[in-house]
Design a protein around this motif. Structure first.
Motif, PDB file in Angstrom:
ATOM      1  N   PRO A  63       0.824  -1.203   0.000  1.00  0.00           N
ATOM      2  CA  PRO A  63       0.000   0.000   0.000  1.00  0.00           C
ATOM      3  C   PRO A  63       0.864   1.261   0.000  1.00  0.00           C
ATOM      4  O   PRO A  63       1.924   1.292   0.638  1.00  0.00           O
ATOM      5  CB  PRO A  63      -0.781  -0.097   1.314  1.00  0.00           C
ATOM      6  CG  PRO A  63      -0.543  -1.468   1.854  1.00  0.00           C
ATOM      7  CD  PRO A  63       0.756  -1.923   1.279  1.00  0.00           C
ATOM      8  N   LEU A  64       0.426   2.301  -0.719  1.00  0.00           N
ATOM      9  CA  LEU A  64       1.055   3.638  -0.709  1.00  0.00           C
ATOM     10  C   LEU A  64       2.564   3.570  -0.999  1.00  0.00           C
ATOM     11  O   LEU A  64       3.387   4.052  -0.238  1.00  0.00           O
ATOM     12  CB  LEU A  64       0.832   4.307   0.656  1.00  0.00           C
ATOM     13  CG  LEU A  64      -0.551   4.792   1.042  1.00  0.00           C
ATOM     14  CD1 LEU A  64      -1.690   3.873   0.672  1.00  0.00           C
ATOM     15  CD2 LEU A  64      -0.647   5.086   2.530  1.00  0.00           C
ATOM     16  N   GLU A  65       2.867   2.951  -2.106  1.00  0.00           N
ATOM     17  CA  GLU A  65       4.253   2.566  -2.413  1.00  0.00           C
ATOM     18  C   GLU A  65       4.888   3.486  -3.452  1.00  0.00           C
ATOM     19  O   GLU A  65       4.204   4.237  -4.128  1.00  0.00           O
ATOM     20  CB  GLU A  65       4.167   1.143  -2.979  1.00  0.00           C
ATOM     21  CG  GLU A  65       5.450   0.466  -3.258  1.00  0.00           C
ATOM     22  CD  GLU A  65       6.288   0.313  -2.023  1.00  0.00           C
ATOM     23  OE1 GLU A  65       7.404   0.862  -2.031  1.00  0.00           O
ATOM     24  OE2 GLU A  65       5.872  -0.335  -1.055  1.00  0.00           O
ATOM     25  N   ASP A  66       6.216   3.404  -3.605  1.00  0.00           N
ATOM     26  CA  ASP A  66       6.846   4.094  -4.739  1.00  0.00           C
ATOM     27  C   ASP A  66       7.149   3.072  -5.837  1.00  0.00           C
ATOM     28  O   ASP A  66       7.232   1.864  -5.581  1.00  0.00           O
ATOM     29  CB  ASP A  66       8.120   4.839  -4.315  1.00  0.00           C
ATOM     30  CG  ASP A  66       9.245   3.894  -4.017  1.00  0.00           C
ATOM     31  OD1 ASP A  66       9.975   3.533  -4.949  1.00  0.00           O
ATOM     32  OD2 ASP A  66       9.382   3.500  -2.851  1.00  0.00           O
ATOM     33  N   GLY A  67       7.282   3.594  -7.048  1.00  0.00           N
ATOM     34  CA  GLY A  67       7.334   2.729  -8.222  1.00  0.00           C
ATOM     35  C   GLY A  67       8.544   1.809  -8.308  1.00  0.00           C
ATOM     36  O   GLY A  67       8.436   0.680  -8.794  1.00  0.00           O
ATOM     37  N   ASP A  68       9.684   2.290  -7.813  1.00  0.00           N
ATOM     38  CA  ASP A  68      10.918   1.508  -7.953  1.00  0.00           C
ATOM     39  C   ASP A  68      10.787   0.110  -7.378  1.00  0.00           C
ATOM     40  O   ASP A  68      11.181  -0.874  -7.970  1.00  0.00           O
ATOM     41  CB  ASP A  68      12.072   2.186  -7.191  1.00  0.00           C
ATOM     42  CG  ASP A  68      12.558   3.412  -7.928  1.00  0.00           C
ATOM     43  OD1 ASP A  68      11.952   3.721  -8.985  1.00  0.00           O
ATOM     44  OD2 ASP A  68      13.515   4.048  -7.461  1.00  0.00           O
ATOM     45  N   ARG A  69      10.213   0.078  -6.160  1.00  0.00           N
ATOM     46  CA  ARG A  69      10.167  -1.214  -5.478  1.00  0.00           C
ATOM     47  C   ARG A  69       9.155  -2.146  -6.131  1.00  0.00           C
ATOM     48  O   ARG A  69       9.381  -3.346  -6.239  1.00  0.00           O
ATOM     49  CB  ARG A  69       9.864  -1.058  -3.998  1.00  0.00           C
ATOM     50  CG  ARG A  69      10.325  -2.282  -3.222  1.00  0.00           C
ATOM     51  CD  ARG A  69      10.481  -1.958  -1.802  1.00  0.00           C
ATOM     52  NE  ARG A  69       9.182  -1.799  -1.209  1.00  0.00           N
ATOM     53  CZ  ARG A  69       8.585  -2.732  -0.469  1.00  0.00           C
ATOM     54  NH1 ARG A  69       9.189  -3.861  -0.240  1.00  0.00           N
ATOM     55  NH2 ARG A  69       7.413  -2.511   0.052  1.00  0.00           N
TER      56      ARG A  69
END
Ligand code: ATP
Length: 266
Positions: free
Chosen positions: A163-169
């Motif tokens: 949830p509420l993540e950044d794209g890289d990971r």
């Protein structure tokens, strides 16, 4: 506590309460300063969505519940914002779907990891992975602190909910062959675009619905859960979310334009 009093009859009371919760969690060391900015970005998209769970979101919630229940070793990855807004729901969802809970942060500090772990334990979590030395494995494609994962959790998971993540990971996890469930109010973010299943909804609205759906799907056969997964097309569903936003904006533009509909159509 930031201590602002939000009157119940304020037209944006709910949204202000969430802000207050995040601001308090920032003071308590759970949320990072960039988490406050990320929340603001989410709020803007939620405004466009009309702050309601949409039909495409409900379809993604059903697929996510089916994916969690059919996965072999699912993990729910928790950052500061998720812990601040939905600690109890994360714990309930982990119980319902037999998923592990792992802390994973962009701005890692032992204090923050512990503060999040405590919050999750207060909400009933029996085991919280990824804290301190437990995050001893590395995701090869990542440079940030997010690369540090627990060998008992995300490293060996076949499905990770972020949830509420950044794209890289999200990209890195997909490259590792894992399936990813994202919760992101922005259907255009890299996370939303790259995930296997994207729930375009506010975590505070969709988390209880996800638990309820998982409880219902648990009563169904595995064939039914697999059928739901096979029928779900994330790209198509994301496109529906984007069209929904476009239609709402068109309606709002027409309401705003006093000169009549034709003159506002571009
Ligand atoms: P990407 O790297 O995937 O393009 P980003 O740079 O926007 O995305 P972050 O800054 O980490 O990544 O933002 C996290 C995302 O979480 C934002 O897209 C925001 O819309 C979303 N978000 C913030 N608050 C919520 C919330 N309460 N519920 C659901 N999504 C949220």
């Amino acid at each position: 506590m930031t201590g602002a009093r939000i009157p119940n009859n304020h037209p944006r009371a709910e949204s202000l309460r969430l802000r207050e919760k995040l601001a308090d969690s920032f003071v308590e060391g759970v949320v990072a300063v960039s988490g406050l900015i990320a929340h603001g970005r989410g709020e803007a998209f939620d405004y466009i969505l009309g702050e309601k769970t949409s039909k495409p979101a409900l379809r993604a919630i059903e697929a996510a519940a089916a994916a969690l229940l059919t996965a072999e070793s699912p993990v729910i990855s928790v950052n500061g914002n998720t812990a601040a807004l939905a600690a109890e729901e994360v714990v309930k969802l982990s119980d319902t779907t037999a998923s592990k809970i792992e802390v994973n942060l962009f701005y890692r500090s032992f204090e923050r990891e512990l503060a999040i772990k405590k919050l999750l334990e207060k909400a009933g979590a029996k085991e919280v992975l990824g804290v301190g030395k437990d995050a001893s494995a590395k995701i090869p494609e990542l440079r940030s602190q997010r690369r540090r994962v627990d060998p008992k959790g995300i490293l060996v998971a076949d499905l990770v909910m972020v949830p509420l993540e950044d794209g890289d990971r999200t990209e890195a996890l997909i490259k590792m062959g894992k399936r990813v469930i994202a919760v992101d109010l922005n259907p255009l973010s890299r996370t939303a675009q790259k995930a296997t299943i994207t729930i375009v909804d506010n975590i505070v609205r969709c988390a209880p619905k996800l638990i309820e759906t998982a409880e219902k799907l648990k009563e169904q056969s595995n064939e039914e859960r697999v059928r739901i997964l096979e029928d779900f097309d994330n790209r198509e569903n994301l496109a529906h979310s984007i069209v929904l936003m476009k239609k709402r904006l068109e309606k709002l533009a027409q309401k705003t334009c006093r000169r009549g509909r034709e003159r506002c159509d571009h």
